[in-house]
Design an enzyme around this catalytic site. Sequence first.
Site, mmCIF file in Angstrom:
data_model
loop_
_atom_site.group_PDB
_atom_site.id
_atom_site.type_symbol
_atom_site.label_atom_id
_atom_site.label_comp_id
_atom_site.label_asym_id
_atom_site.label_seq_id
_atom_site.Cartn_x
_atom_site.Cartn_y
_atom_site.Cartn_z
ATOM 1 N N ASP A 50 74.724 56.558 1.193
ATOM 2 C CA ASP A 50 73.297 56.292 1.335
ATOM 3 C C ASP A 50 72.750 54.824 0.739
ATOM 4 O OD1 ASP A 50 72.605 58.766 2.234
ATOM 5 O OD2 ASP A 50 72.109 59.535 0.418
ATOM 6 N N LYS A 72 68.820 54.482 5.063
ATOM 7 C CA LYS A 72 67.822 53.663 5.704
ATOM 8 C C LYS A 72 67.960 52.315 4.907
ATOM 9 C CE LYS A 72 64.123 56.004 6.306
ATOM 10 N NZ LYS A 72 62.772 56.528 6.169
ATOM 11 N N MET A 187 60.082 60.511 -4.195
ATOM 12 C CA MET A 187 59.389 59.987 -2.813
ATOM 13 C C MET A 187 57.826 60.007 -2.574
ATOM 14 S SD MET A 187 62.500 61.647 -0.375
ATOM 15 C CE MET A 187 62.720 63.186 -1.112
HETATM 16 N N1 SAH Z 1 69.115 62.776 -5.061
HETATM 17 C C1 SAH Z 1 68.329 61.803 -5.590
HETATM 18 C C2 SAH Z 1 66.880 61.762 -5.129
HETATM 19 C C3 SAH Z 1 66.775 61.407 -3.692
HETATM 20 S S1 SAH Z 1 65.349 61.327 -2.982
HETATM 21 C C4 SAH Z 1 68.230 62.210 -6.951
HETATM 22 O O1 SAH Z 1 68.712 63.180 -7.653
HETATM 23 O O2 SAH Z 1 67.666 61.167 -7.955
HETATM 24 C C5 SAH Z 1 64.877 59.445 -3.255
HETATM 25 C C6 SAH Z 1 63.904 59.349 -4.465
HETATM 26 O O3 SAH Z 1 64.483 59.313 -5.614
HETATM 27 C C7 SAH Z 1 63.222 57.950 -4.329
HETATM 28 O O4 SAH Z 1 62.126 58.104 -3.398
HETATM 29 C C8 SAH Z 1 62.763 58.050 -5.843
HETATM 30 O O5 SAH Z 1 61.694 58.826 -5.839
HETATM 31 C C9 SAH Z 1 63.977 58.454 -6.452
HETATM 32 N N2 SAH Z 1 64.899 57.760 -7.000
HETATM 33 C C10 SAH Z 1 65.996 57.448 -6.692
HETATM 34 N N3 SAH Z 1 66.702 56.292 -7.299
HETATM 35 C C11 SAH Z 1 65.764 55.833 -8.312
HETATM 36 C C12 SAH Z 1 65.903 55.040 -8.974
HETATM 37 N N4 SAH Z 1 66.916 54.242 -9.437
HETATM 38 N N5 SAH Z 1 64.519 54.641 -9.614
HETATM 39 C C13 SAH Z 1 63.402 55.343 -9.405
HETATM 40 N N6 SAH Z 1 63.471 56.202 -8.646
HETATM 41 C C14 SAH Z 1 64.528 56.681 -7.947
#
Ligand code: SAH
Length: 271
Positions: A50, A72, A187
């Site tokens: 991703d 994306k 998100m």
């Molecule tokens: N599977 C991922 C989440 C995917 S959805 C997990 O377990 O973290 C994507 C969302 O994850 C983003 O919109 C944000 O809300 C969060 N996210 C992922 N990486 C991040 C980061 N480094 N800092 C802050 N939010 C993050």
Amino acid sequence: MGHFARLDHAGLPDFSAGSVWLVGAGPGAPGLLSLLAYHGLGQADVIVHDALVSEAILAFSRPDAEIIQVGKRGGKPSAKQDDITLTLVEKARDGKRVLRLKGGDPFMFGRGGEECAALVEAAIPFRIVPGITAGIGGLGYAGIPVTHRDTNHAVIFLTGHDDTGGVPQAVDWGAIATAAPVIVMYMAIKHLGSIADKLMAAGRDPFDPLSIVAHATLPHQRVIETTLGEAGMLQATGAFPTPAIVVLGPVSGFRASLDWYLDTLRENGFG
Ligand code: SAH
């Protein structure tokens, strides 16, 4: 190098040809990869990742590995979920060791379950390698414990949008608003104003602290501290960098004393 040599003897599983590893890359800092994730990256023939996964993490892959980005980036539309699963299945059928690399944990708002279902259907063997999710580890880097005995015995993990791209319809906002003192939102930036309105309409206190942690665990991590009532207005200014994780509830208050990820600690970029 010495400790990596020891890793070879640690009984880590083989990555068999024709199989898929669904791997969580963690929130961003390469140091937060699991040993299994690191081990898998070193063996994979194909890596399907991703956009959120950083170059520093991809750098652990084999120099000759095929790297396919499906998320994306730069406003381009993301690959369709069906195309992603098709790629996984086809590459595995070609006898490749396929590593599907996702941000955070693959089973936390990551469609990992859907991809596994497709692999099951295609009779492709797979393994899940959990990752540190942004909603726990990312908050930790902001000095915010997701639970604390003084404040909460429960946590809600919420996604800020559903398949339609709007605020999730299938959520019981009344129940969510009052069921747990802490709500961690993924998100959620795009619809933060309307999410805040729904929670307040359902009885949540506008003065409830709300923190936004952007680029969590990375050297450019940024934290904004506000309240539920102010969040919508702040969002309107467009001031929020993303990706960002949002936490609502009293645990934000611990940051005042527990913030530890200072500039001086961010220099090496490994976490
Ligand atoms: N599977 C991922 C989440 C995917 S959805 C997990 O377990 O973290 C994507 C969302 O994850 C983003 O919109 C944000 O809300 C969060 N996210 C992922 N990486 C991040 C980061 N480094 N800092 C802050 N939010 C993050």
